[in-house]
Enzyme design. Structure first.
Site, PDB file in Angstrom:
ATOM      1  N   GLY A 163      33.140  20.028  -7.514  1.00 19.79           N
ATOM      2  CA  GLY A 163      33.878  20.282  -8.758  1.00 19.79           C
ATOM      3  C   GLY A 163      34.559  21.641  -8.776  1.00 19.79           C
ATOM      4  O   GLY A 163      34.335  22.487  -7.916  1.00 19.79           O
ATOM      5  N   ARG A 166      35.684  27.464  -9.897  1.00 17.89           N
ATOM      6  CA  ARG A 166      36.312  28.705 -10.364  1.00 17.89           C
ATOM      7  C   ARG A 166      37.765  28.471 -10.744  1.00 17.89           C
ATOM      8  O   ARG A 166      38.594  29.368 -10.680  1.00 17.89           O
ATOM      9  CB  ARG A 166      36.220  29.772  -9.296  1.00 17.89           C
ATOM     10  CG  ARG A 166      36.720  29.302  -7.942  1.00 17.89           C
ATOM     11  CD  ARG A 166      36.610  30.404  -6.959  1.00 17.89           C
ATOM     12  NE  ARG A 166      36.940  29.926  -5.626  1.00 17.89           N
ATOM     13  CZ  ARG A 166      37.240  30.729  -4.633  1.00 17.89           C
ATOM     14  NH1 ARG A 166      37.232  32.017  -4.810  1.00 17.89           N
ATOM     15  NH2 ARG A 166      37.528  30.233  -3.461  1.00 17.89           N
ATOM     16  N   LYS A 186      43.144  29.840 -10.997  1.00 13.31           N
ATOM     17  CA  LYS A 186      42.089  29.907  -9.988  1.00 13.31           C
ATOM     18  C   LYS A 186      41.509  31.319  -9.967  1.00 13.31           C
ATOM     19  O   LYS A 186      42.251  32.289  -9.863  1.00 13.31           O
ATOM     20  CB  LYS A 186      42.637  29.558  -8.605  1.00 13.31           C
ATOM     21  CG  LYS A 186      41.576  29.654  -7.526  1.00 13.31           C
ATOM     22  CD  LYS A 186      42.062  29.057  -6.240  1.00 13.31           C
ATOM     23  CE  LYS A 186      41.053  29.295  -5.127  1.00 13.31           C
ATOM     24  NZ  LYS A 186      41.578  28.814  -3.840  1.00 13.31           N
ATOM     25  N   ASP A 198      30.382  32.923  -8.449  1.00 12.19           N
ATOM     26  CA  ASP A 198      30.589  33.737  -9.654  1.00 12.19           C
ATOM     27  C   ASP A 198      31.881  33.351 -10.382  1.00 12.19           C
ATOM     28  O   ASP A 198      32.266  33.984 -11.356  1.00 12.19           O
ATOM     29  CB  ASP A 198      30.585  35.233  -9.309  1.00 12.19           C
ATOM     30  CG  ASP A 198      31.636  35.593  -8.268  1.00 12.19           C
ATOM     31  OD1 ASP A 198      32.551  34.770  -8.015  1.00 12.19           O
ATOM     32  OD2 ASP A 198      31.550  36.700  -7.696  1.00 12.19           O
ATOM     33  N   GLY A 199      32.568  32.342  -9.880  1.00 16.96           N
ATOM     34  CA  GLY A 199      33.768  31.869 -10.567  1.00 16.96           C
ATOM     35  C   GLY A 199      34.999  32.734 -10.330  1.00 16.96           C
ATOM     36  O   GLY A 199      36.061  32.480 -10.901  1.00 16.96           O
ATOM     37  N   ARG A 256      48.509  28.380 -10.708  1.00 16.36           N
ATOM     38  CA  ARG A 256      49.077  27.473  -9.718  1.00 16.36           C
ATOM     39  C   ARG A 256      49.376  26.109 -10.334  1.00 16.36           C
ATOM     40  O   ARG A 256      48.830  25.760 -11.384  1.00 16.36           O
ATOM     41  CB  ARG A 256      48.153  27.353  -8.502  1.00 16.36           C
ATOM     42  CG  ARG A 256      46.742  26.919  -8.842  1.00 16.36           C
ATOM     43  CD  ARG A 256      45.837  26.946  -7.612  1.00 16.36           C
ATOM     44  NE  ARG A 256      44.637  26.146  -7.820  1.00 16.36           N
ATOM     45  CZ  ARG A 256      43.755  25.851  -6.882  1.00 16.36           C
ATOM     46  NH1 ARG A 256      43.927  26.296  -5.655  1.00 16.36           N
ATOM     47  NH2 ARG A 256      42.694  25.116  -7.151  1.00 16.36           N
ATOM     48  N   ASP A 333      37.094  17.107  -0.340  1.00 18.85           N
ATOM     49  CA  ASP A 333      37.373  17.709  -1.650  1.00 18.85           C
ATOM     50  C   ASP A 333      38.618  18.579  -1.616  1.00 18.85           C
ATOM     51  O   ASP A 333      39.110  19.015  -2.646  1.00 18.85           O
ATOM     52  CB  ASP A 333      36.170  18.523  -2.133  1.00 18.85           C
ATOM     53  CG  ASP A 333      35.730  19.563  -1.118  1.00 18.85           C
ATOM     54  OD1 ASP A 333      35.602  19.216   0.070  1.00 18.85           O
ATOM     55  OD2 ASP A 333      35.531  20.723  -1.500  1.00 18.85           O
ATOM     56  N   ASN A 334      39.124  18.861  -0.421  1.00 14.88           N
ATOM     57  CA  ASN A 334      40.344  19.667  -0.305  1.00 14.88           C
ATOM     58  C   ASN A 334      41.549  18.825   0.101  1.00 14.88           C
ATOM     59  O   ASN A 334      42.568  19.368   0.499  1.00 14.88           O
ATOM     60  CB  ASN A 334      40.142  20.774   0.731  1.00 14.88           C
ATOM     61  CG  ASN A 334      39.254  21.881   0.220  1.00 14.88           C
ATOM     62  OD1 ASN A 334      39.158  22.093  -0.978  1.00 14.88           O
ATOM     63  ND2 ASN A 334      38.595  22.583   1.104  1.00 14.88           N
ATOM     64  N   ASP A 343      44.382  23.919  -1.952  1.00 15.76           N
ATOM     65  CA  ASP A 343      43.193  24.721  -1.655  1.00 15.76           C
ATOM     66  C   ASP A 343      43.350  25.568  -0.401  1.00 15.76           C
ATOM     67  O   ASP A 343      42.732  25.332   0.630  1.00 15.76           O
ATOM     68  CB  ASP A 343      41.946  23.835  -1.548  1.00 15.76           C
ATOM     69  CG  ASP A 343      41.411  23.502  -2.924  1.00 15.76           C
ATOM     70  OD1 ASP A 343      41.904  24.095  -3.908  1.00 15.76           O
ATOM     71  OD2 ASP A 343      40.516  22.655  -3.029  1.00 15.76           O
TER      72      ASP A 343
HETATM   73  C1  LIG Z   1      37.674  23.685   0.217  1.00 14.44           C
HETATM   74  O1  LIG Z   1      36.469  23.226   0.685  1.00 14.44           O
HETATM   75  C2  LIG Z   1      35.433  24.177   0.707  1.00 14.44           C
HETATM   76  C3  LIG Z   1      34.285  23.551   1.377  1.00 14.44           C
HETATM   77  O2  LIG Z   1      34.241  22.189   1.059  1.00 14.44           O
HETATM   78  C4  LIG Z   1      35.150  24.595  -0.699  1.00 14.44           C
HETATM   79  O3  LIG Z   1      34.030  25.462  -0.755  1.00 14.44           O
HETATM   80  C5  LIG Z   1      36.350  25.299  -1.210  1.00 14.44           C
HETATM   81  O4  LIG Z   1      36.204  25.631  -2.552  1.00 14.44           O
HETATM   82  C6  LIG Z   1      37.596  24.482  -1.050  1.00 14.44           C
HETATM   83  N1  LIG Z   1      38.706  25.366  -1.131  1.00 14.44           N
HETATM   84  C7  LIG Z   1      38.986  26.356  -0.275  1.00 14.44           C
HETATM   85  C8  LIG Z   1      40.112  27.203  -0.656  1.00 14.44           C
HETATM   86  O5  LIG Z   1      38.374  26.565   0.764  1.00 14.44           O
END
Ligand SMILES: *[C@@H]1O[C@H](CO)[C@@H](O)[C@H](O)[C@H]1NC(C)=O
Ligand SMILES: *[C@@H]1O[C@H](CO)[C@@H](O)[C@H](O)[C@H]1NC(C)=O
Ligand SMILES: *[C@@H]1O[C@H](CO)[C@@H](O)[C@H](O)[C@H]1NC(C)=O
Ligand SMILES: *[C@@H]1O[C@H](CO)[C@@H](O)[C@H](O)[C@H]1NC(C)=O
Ligand SMILES: *[C@@H]1O[C@H](CO)[C@@H](O)[C@H](O)[C@H]1NC(C)=O
Length: 579
Positions: A163, A166, A186, A198-199, A256, A333-334, A343
């Site tokens: 989720g 931050r 962000k 810590d966000g 963003r 997740d990215n 990301d």
């Molecule tokens: C991308 O994935 C990592 C590990 O899954 C995650 O901690 C992170 O918040 C995401 N974004 C970046 C910029 O790495």
């Protein structure tokens, strides 16, 4: 030799041997144009804007975002407050940003985004209010800040609930062109998904995200955008290289934008936790809002959706490869459902050509090396298929697997197309794949600079090539030290000579438009970051400016050495990992 060279390029996709079943065929069989994301401007939206191009918003009190679509479509977490918890049966949690400790400073701003997407006059960004709005201290009219619940596979394993830890979605903005953009902060503080974080985001990672997302856009790679970068005096503690060397840095916030921030992990978490109604809701929402060519009553719509994502993800990764971009953390997740680059973490542009290039220095296994990206894309799309399985029939699941098998082929076709353009080749000749692979192999052997080799091939004349005259062309000098260089060159020159109605200046012109002279090299970002950390943002601005025209030779960039051989100190740099 022929065979070994071919394996170099094909190693980029291990699945290359899979039988070619094209997404294309599938699309045709459903008799529908299944790839357009474009939404046509509706008349109602147009008429709401009774103004012309010189009439930009002057006062942010008049800037309206809306969370209505998102809030009406999905149930929201019933628990309030920014404490860490496991969240079930919802897609968002309401979460207020935590204002940064001042004084706040505007470190960078993108005119292209502020005026071109947000319809806001650039003068507004110079105001005190803007600093607060763009960093979470004040809420834009209409905004109900949300943190998104998603999961994901990280480094190959299911990681459960992740989720927005931050980031805060501020809402959707419908601009005068009728485009809908979701705005996000962000680094704006803790949310229910912060886990042990810590966000916050520090200056260094925020400068990198701001510069890179804007640079990627100009390079033609689908990406999220960055509107502004605000830095604060708030202390943020980071162990930059995860080696116990704790340092106090400062917090920063990037404003963003993306058409949508939904990821593969957005669907995965619902599927994994058996929230199938919600899974269907989210899919329907994404399809309605962003895949306008898919009919909402089509019984195969999830399949068509999958086919589109497979196709566009293959295209996105091929584009990354064509500019030497390594994302660094290709977890599910990215990975965006709209196949845009999101990301920005420990990414990097490859300098010396090396398929094993890894931008994240802690990624010892090289899981996310540049040469592994195409395969990682395949892995992520497999996970997407698993997430979709509960809403597909047995027959559709079978078809989806066939679609996935077409991925390698789509990727290779696109890769081939992009690299042919990088070499200025017109038409199709059988040996083109060999010509490309041969060149890459020589670049690997001689560690030639990826960006500059292609750029100098665009700038050099055929006559100079004939004469092996590479005065002032440092990357070509490196490349030409290869013992097979003249063999390759003869092939290349022969191929160029065979192009009818093409003269050398046309070729150069074409190639210069696809081979950038400047990319955001790590050492360039590092130098700008060092100054930014002392509140000198001039170099961030310079880089932003230069990278907005990467295909054009610019005096200030030349003076700064941005197209020259990288300085010696650059070799010792490590990418800052914790962000
Ligand atoms: C991308 O994935 C990592 C590990 O899954 C995650 O901690 C992170 O918040 C995401 N974004 C970046 C910029 O790495
Ligand atoms: C695949 O995606 C690319 C890039 O967005 C697009 O140009 C192409 O038309 C798509 N093809 C199909 C068959 O959907
Ligand atoms: C746009 O609006 C400005 C101010 O309202 C006006 O002066 C200008 O003539 C308009 N331009 C066009 C092309 O309509
Ligand atoms: C870099 O790779 C290491 C090892 O796989 C991983 O633990 C770390 O989270 C990665 N860095 C980022 C920012 O994702
Ligand atoms: C090499 O090319 C440069 C640039 O076109 C030209 O000025 C120079 O005279 C050439 N040198 C030789 C030895 O041909």
């Amino acid at each position: 030799m022929c065979r070994t060279i071919h394996t170099v390029v094909f190693a980029l996709v291990a699945a290359a041997s899979i039988s070619p079943v094209h997404v294309l065929e599938f699309c045709q069989s459903t008799d529908r144009d299944c790839h357009s994301h474009d939404r046509t401007t509706s008349d109602s939206v147009k008429s709401r804007w009774n103004m012309n191009a010189s009439n930009l918003i002057q006062d942010l009190e008049q800037f309206r975002v809306s969370c209505k679509n998102l809030l009406e479509a999905f149930p929201v977490d019933e628990v309030d407050g920014n404490f860490v918890r496991t969240v079930k049966n919802c897609v968002f949690s309401k979460s207020l940003p935590t204002p940064l400790k001042g004084p706040l400073r505007l470190a960078a701003v993108s005119k292209d985004v502020i005026e071109g997407i947000l319809d806001v006059d650039m003068a507004v960004t110079q105001s005190e209010e803007f600093l607060h709005y763009a960093s979470g201290g004040r809420l834009l009219p209409g905004s109900v800040p949300l943190a998104h619940r998603y999961g994901g596979h990280q480094f190959g394993y299911w990681a459960g609930q992740l989720g927005d830890g931050r980031a805060h979605s501020l809402g959707q903005y419908t601009n005068r062109k009728g485009e809908v953009w979701e705005m996000q902060l962000k680094g704006s503080g803790k949310t229910p998904y912060s886990r042990s974080g810590d966000g916050r985001a520090v200056i260094r990672s925020s400068v990198r995200e701001f510069l890179c997302s804007e640079a990627m856009h100009v390079l033609g790679v689908p990406t999220s955008r960055a509107a502004s970068l605000i830095v604060s005096d708030e202390p943020v503690i980071r162990d930059q290289f995860y080696n116990g060397n704790v340092k106090t840095e400062r917090g920063a916030v990037v404003l963003r934008l993306a058409r949508s921030w939904f990821r593969i992990g957005s669907l995965e978490i619902l599927s994994e936790s058996g929230e199938i109604d919600l899974l269907r809701k989210l899919l329907n929402f994404v399809i309605d809002e962003h895949f306008s060519s898919i009919e909402s009553d089509d019984p195969d719509k999830y399949l068509v959706f999958y086919s589109t994502v497979v196709n566009e993800t293959a295209h996105m990764i091929a584009q990354w490869m064509s500019v030497g971009f390594a994302h660094g953390v290709c977890n599910t997740d990215n990975f965006s459902l709209l196949s845009i680059t999101i990301d920005y973490g420990p990414f990097g542009f490859m300098e010396a050509y090396n398929p094993d290039f890894v931008p994240n220095t802690s990624d010892d296994e090289g899981r996310y090396s540049i040469g592994a990206q195409a395969n990682v894309g395949l892995f992520n799309l497999e996970k997407l298929l698993t997430a979709l399985s509960p809403v597909l029939s047995k027959k559709q699941r079978k078809e989806a697997k066939i679609i996935l098998k077409g991925y390698a082929n789509i990727y290779q076709m696109r890769f081939h197309q992009l690299f042919k353009a990088k070499l200025g080749l017109l038409g199709d000749e059988e040996e083109d794949g060999y010509l490309i692979a041969f060149l890459l192999k020589m670049m690997e052997d001689t560690q030639s600079d990826f960006t500059t080799t292609f750029r100098q091939l665009s700038e050099v004349s055929v006559e100079q090539l004939h004469n092996n005259n590479f005065t002032q062309m440092w990357a070509l000098e490196d490349l030409s030290s290869h013992k097979l260089f003249s063999d390759w060159l003869n092939m290349y020159l022969l191929r160029l000579r065979g192009q009818e109605n093409d003269d050398d200046s046309d070729r150069q012109h074409r190639m210069k438009n696809v081979n950038p002279r400047y990319v955001l090299r790590n050492w360039m970002a590092e130098s700008a970051i060092r100054k930014a950390e002392m509140n000198d943002f001039s170099e961030v601005e310079l880089l932003h400016h230069i990278l907005s025209s990467p295909f054009v030779t610019q005096e200030t960039a030349e003076e700064a050495g941005y197209a020259a051989r990288p300085p010696l100190w650059a070799e010792r740099l490590k990418v800052s990992c914790s962000s």
